[in-house]
Scaffold this motif. Sequence first.
Motif, PDB file in Angstrom:
ATOM      1  N   THR A 142       1.043  -0.743  -0.178  1.00  0.00           N
ATOM      2  CA  THR A 142      -0.227   0.030   0.000  1.00  0.00           C
ATOM      3  C   THR A 142       0.466   1.245   0.592  1.00  0.00           C
ATOM      4  O   THR A 142       1.926   1.338   0.881  1.00  0.00           O
ATOM      5  CB  THR A 142      -1.296  -0.041   1.396  1.00  0.00           C
ATOM      6  N   PRO A 143       0.552   2.146  -0.073  1.00  0.00           N
ATOM      7  CA  PRO A 143       1.038   3.790  -0.184  1.00  0.00           C
ATOM      8  C   PRO A 143       1.537   3.635   1.347  1.00  0.00           C
ATOM      9  O   PRO A 143       2.920   4.435   1.595  1.00  0.00           O
ATOM     10  CB  PRO A 143       0.452   4.529  -1.023  1.00  0.00           C
TER      11      PRO A 143
ATOM     12  N   LYS B  72       5.093   1.739   2.053  1.00  0.00           N
ATOM     13  CA  LYS B  72       5.913   2.528   1.183  1.00  0.00           C
ATOM     14  C   LYS B  72       6.799   3.779   1.395  1.00  0.00           C
ATOM     15  O   LYS B  72       7.417   3.640   1.435  1.00  0.00           O
ATOM     16  CB  LYS B  72       5.305   2.750  -0.824  1.00  0.00           C
TER      17      LYS B  72
ATOM     18  N   THR C 278       9.738   4.570  -3.985  1.00  0.00           N
ATOM     19  CA  THR C 278       9.969   5.903  -4.075  1.00  0.00           C
ATOM     20  C   THR C 278       9.532   5.999  -6.089  1.00  0.00           C
ATOM     21  O   THR C 278       9.269   7.221  -6.279  1.00  0.00           O
ATOM     22  CB  THR C 278      10.852   6.868  -3.433  1.00  0.00           C
TER      23      THR C 278
ATOM     24  N   ASN D   8       7.957   4.199  -7.842  1.00  0.00           N
ATOM     25  CA  ASN D   8       5.917   5.159  -8.143  1.00  0.00           C
ATOM     26  C   ASN D   8       5.604   6.291  -8.998  1.00  0.00           C
ATOM     27  O   ASN D   8       5.364   7.412  -8.007  1.00  0.00           O
ATOM     28  CB  ASN D   8       5.053   4.081  -7.865  1.00  0.00           C
TER      29      ASN D   8
END
Length: 230
Positions: free
Chosen positions: A12-13, A16, A44, A46
């Motif tokens: 998930t964000p 990350k 970092t 994406n």
Amino acid sequence: MKPLYQSHRPTTPLQKAFIAAGSALMGFGDPTDGSHIAALGDATANGHMDHLRNQMLKDPVGRRILRERPQISFTHEEWEKLKTLPAGSFGRTYYEQMARNNISWTTRPPVRFVDNEEDAYLLLRYRQCHDFYHVILDLDISVVEELAIKVFEWQQTKLPVALVAGAFGPLRLPPKERSRFFDFYLPWALQCGSSSKPIISVYWEEMWHRPIDDIRKEMGVWLLPQRNKH
């Protein structure tokens, strides 16, 4: 989300963000530790791969790399053959630098946290070719020279991992090394990185026999004249 490629680990964000923060802190302690820098790069990357992709799409060799997707790999015989190439060739210089620094091409970890299959390959290509940048730029693996390469890479790739390493890494340098970095390495890396040919579009596997100075001229790369004077 199902895995999109063999090494993919869907996250998930928020996950990350935690990975990026932890990796940045660990990497700050040792910018030469590739595992932390790799994790930071994964977490970092994406949404930040378009610059690399566009560089490659504008170049016929870059388009061929995207189509063929080569990966840096050697059999034992192929690796040992590099040291038999002529002195001053790219392959021989690469072999000698890796041997001198006791580095193996096998140490570059796979991409895990990038949520796009083509982006994952682009990041892997960038990562696997990092040692070639040391050779072309004639920089070793000291902290100050590793940071100079990160600044060069930022100018070329616009990847957040290169920016973070180049911006915060100098803070842990001793005062004398920090002065050398800001006085000599930083201005050179910024100018050389911004004016030379995109390194992501070089088919390095086809360069082994070529004189390294010829490759530098074609790429528009020049070496740091103050490197051995201070």
